[in-house]
Design an enzyme around this catalytic site. Structure first.
Site, mmCIF file in Angstrom:
data_model
loop_
_atom_site.group_PDB
_atom_site.id
_atom_site.type_symbol
_atom_site.label_atom_id
_atom_site.label_comp_id
_atom_site.label_asym_id
_atom_site.label_seq_id
_atom_site.Cartn_x
_atom_site.Cartn_y
_atom_site.Cartn_z
ATOM 1 N N GLY A 1 0.810 -1.212 0.000
ATOM 2 C CA GLY A 1 0.000 0.000 0.000
ATOM 3 C C GLY A 1 0.845 1.264 0.000
ATOM 4 O O GLY A 1 0.515 2.246 -0.670
ATOM 5 N N THR A 2 1.919 1.243 0.741
ATOM 6 C CA THR A 2 2.742 2.450 0.860
ATOM 7 C C THR A 2 3.308 2.865 -0.493
ATOM 8 O O THR A 2 3.238 4.039 -0.875
ATOM 9 C CB THR A 2 3.882 2.203 1.881
ATOM 10 O OG1 THR A 2 3.278 1.884 3.141
ATOM 11 C CG2 THR A 2 4.780 3.412 2.026
ATOM 12 N N ASN B 1 -8.121 4.108 8.567
ATOM 13 C CA ASN B 1 -7.537 2.949 9.236
ATOM 14 C C ASN B 1 -7.620 3.002 10.761
ATOM 15 O O ASN B 1 -7.489 1.986 11.421
ATOM 16 C CB ASN B 1 -6.076 2.777 8.811
ATOM 17 C CG ASN B 1 -5.301 4.062 8.847
ATOM 18 O OD1 ASN B 1 -5.654 5.027 8.179
ATOM 19 N ND2 ASN B 1 -4.245 4.096 9.640
ATOM 20 N N GLN C 1 -7.694 -0.103 3.645
ATOM 21 C CA GLN C 1 -8.506 -0.656 4.743
ATOM 22 C C GLN C 1 -9.860 -1.137 4.259
ATOM 23 O O GLN C 1 -10.395 -2.124 4.765
ATOM 24 C CB GLN C 1 -8.717 0.388 5.853
ATOM 25 C CG GLN C 1 -7.510 0.632 6.719
ATOM 26 C CD GLN C 1 -7.087 -0.567 7.549
ATOM 27 O OE1 GLN C 1 -7.886 -1.437 7.909
ATOM 28 N NE2 GLN C 1 -5.814 -0.627 7.876
ATOM 29 N N SER D 1 -3.780 -3.413 -0.498
ATOM 30 C CA SER D 1 -2.621 -4.154 -0.002
ATOM 31 C C SER D 1 -3.069 -5.519 0.526
ATOM 32 O O SER D 1 -4.041 -5.610 1.289
ATOM 33 C CB SER D 1 -2.004 -3.326 1.130
ATOM 34 O OG SER D 1 -0.932 -4.007 1.711
ATOM 35 N N HIS E 1 -1.975 -7.738 2.667
ATOM 36 C CA HIS E 1 -1.896 -8.247 4.049
ATOM 37 C C HIS E 1 -3.065 -7.801 4.919
ATOM 38 O O HIS E 1 -3.175 -8.211 6.071
ATOM 39 C CB HIS E 1 -0.553 -7.907 4.696
ATOM 40 C CG HIS E 1 -0.347 -6.479 5.077
ATOM 41 N ND1 HIS E 1 -0.440 -6.047 6.370
ATOM 42 C CD2 HIS E 1 -0.020 -5.388 4.347
ATOM 43 C CE1 HIS E 1 -0.175 -4.747 6.421
ATOM 44 N NE2 HIS E 1 0.072 -4.326 5.198
ATOM 45 N N THR F 1 11.885 -7.093 -10.386
ATOM 46 C CA THR F 1 11.446 -8.473 -10.655
ATOM 47 C C THR F 1 10.143 -8.748 -9.918
ATOM 48 O O THR F 1 10.017 -8.430 -8.728
ATOM 49 C CB THR F 1 12.541 -9.455 -10.177
ATOM 50 O OG1 THR F 1 13.727 -9.152 -10.904
ATOM 51 C CG2 THR F 1 12.144 -10.898 -10.423
ATOM 52 N N CYS G 1 1.908 1.992 12.006
ATOM 53 C CA CYS G 1 3.132 2.740 11.716
ATOM 54 C C CYS G 1 3.416 3.757 12.808
ATOM 55 O O CYS G 1 4.539 4.130 13.051
ATOM 56 C CB CYS G 1 3.000 3.456 10.381
ATOM 57 S SG CYS G 1 2.159 2.458 9.183
#
Ligand code: PLP
Length: 378
Positions: free
Chosen positions: A71-72, A152, A180, A200, A202, A238, A325
């Site tokens: 996401g970042t 979030n 989120q 994202s 995760h 890659t 974070c």
């Protein structure tokens, strides 16, 4: 009782079924997806399948899906890419909400240093940006509007469709961080009309370190990470084949199970709230009726959140004060202070975020521990 995990907005465990699907791409089908030989082609076929599946779930075309490291990166790409693209047309204003994730905020800070006129939209006391606020903030020289789909820390969903329409009426690009929101609401980029959208893996029981930036075809976004010609020359590096395969499988599963997961999560968070509402001086931060099902941000007046978290941790219960974070730092949350809480009140707030594997027993145990710890700390 073993460890209890109530921090799913920070991250979710990798689903074992998803892990099984990723597994062959580590040691067996390990080819570089850009290699023209058999092993490379097999890896690329898996990447293509993942791209098609994600595109179809988002109602996007497969060449509008770009894989990133999470996401970042996707947020940074959208912010810089969107701002720079429109600068070429002489537009130099960037409008975003004050409650964006740090991935978006830090990009905005850099854009400001580079000379962009950056404006932060306030939210109301329930954690929502009002459309009339955007009307006041947007100008004809606005290059980009960024508004997250759901916050979030509070889980509060934002008026994306209306904001996007306003952005377009003013000739600006529109980006939404759906990191989120993605597991809990179906995303149709065509109906939403957004130019860019990030998510994202995760956050929905997929692997960490992989995400997506959707970029609508025709949007003149440049590359963000230079290198090889991967991702149609737009993002060097890659391809992380196992992670990409895992992300697609996890997103498919999240969408398949969405309604039943949401119903369960809503039930669990209501049960938890009901059990802790006996505590004197407890209040919910953010509009409950507009919140993602698993997120519950509450304030226990007079109880410092770091002490609370420490005590919960001692009892094997994982919760958070705000975004992952920022949780290592003890700064008051920028989201809660934007909603009008004082710094002291923000530091009395806790984010509980439940997950599909939590049980009712865990909820009851966690609520009981919460009641006892709050009483003890007072
Ligand atoms: N945006 C939001 C709203 C988030 O909640 C997060 C993670 O917590 C991110 C962006 C960053 O995503 P990632 O952890 O994949 O870099």
């Amino acid at each position: 009782m073993e460890r209890i995990y109530f921090d799913h907005a920070a991250t979710t465990p990798l689903d074992k079924e998803i892990f099984e699907k990723m597994s062959p791409y580590f040691c067996d089908t390990y080819g570089n997806a850009d290699s023209p030989h058999a092993l490379g082609r097999k890896a690329m076929a898996a990447v293509d399948g993942a791209r098609d599946s994600i595109a179809s779930l988002l109602h996007a075309k497969n060449n509008e899906i770009y894989f990133t490291s999470g996401g970042t990166e996707a947020d940074n790409w959208a912010m810089f890419g969107g701002a720079y693209a429109k600068k070429e047309e002489g537009k130099t204003r960037v409008v975003l909400s004050a409650i964006e994730h740090h991935a978006v905020l830090s990009a905005a800070e850099r854009l400001e240093k580079e000379g962009f006129d950056v404006a932060y939209m306030p939210v109301n006391d329930r954690g929502r940006v009002e459309v009339k606020t955007l009307e006041e903030y947007i100008t004809p020289d606005t290059a980009l509007v960024a508004l997250m789909s759901a916050n979030n820390e509070t889980g509060v969903m934002q008026p994306i469709e209306e904001a996007c329409e306003l952005a377009h009426q003013n000739g600006a690009l529109f980006f939404t961080d759906a990191v989120q929101a993605a597991p809990y609401m179906p995303i149709d980029v065509k109906t939403l009309g957004v130019d860019m959208l990030s998510f994202s893996a995760h956050k929905f029981y997929g692997p960490k370190g992989v995400g997506v930036l959707y970029i609508k075809n025709g949007t003149k976004i440049g590359k963000f990470i230079g290198g090889g010609e991967q991702e149609r020359g737009m993002r060097g590096g890659t391809l992380n084949v196992p992670a990409i395969v895992g992300m697609a499988a996890a997103y498919e599963k999240a969408m398949r199970e969405r309604e039943s997961n949401n119903a369960k999560l809503r039930r669990l968070s209501e049960l938890f709230l009901d059990k802790i509402s006996a505590i004197h001086g407890v209040s919910v931060n953010g509009a409950r009726e507009n919140s993602l099902p698993p997120v519950l941000n509450v304030r226990f007046a007079g109880v410092e959140n770091t002490a609370f978290l420490y005590n919960m941790d001692l009892q094997g219960i994982c919760v958070a004060a705000g975004s992952a974070c920022a949780s290592a730092s003890i700064k008051p949350s920028h989201v809660l202070t934007a909603m009008g809480l004082s710094k002291a009140q923000a530091k009395e707030s806790i984010r509980f975020s439940f997950g599909k594997n939590n049980t009712e027993e865990e909820i009851l145990h966690g609520a009981q521990a919460t009641v006892e710890i709050v009483e003890r700390l007072r």
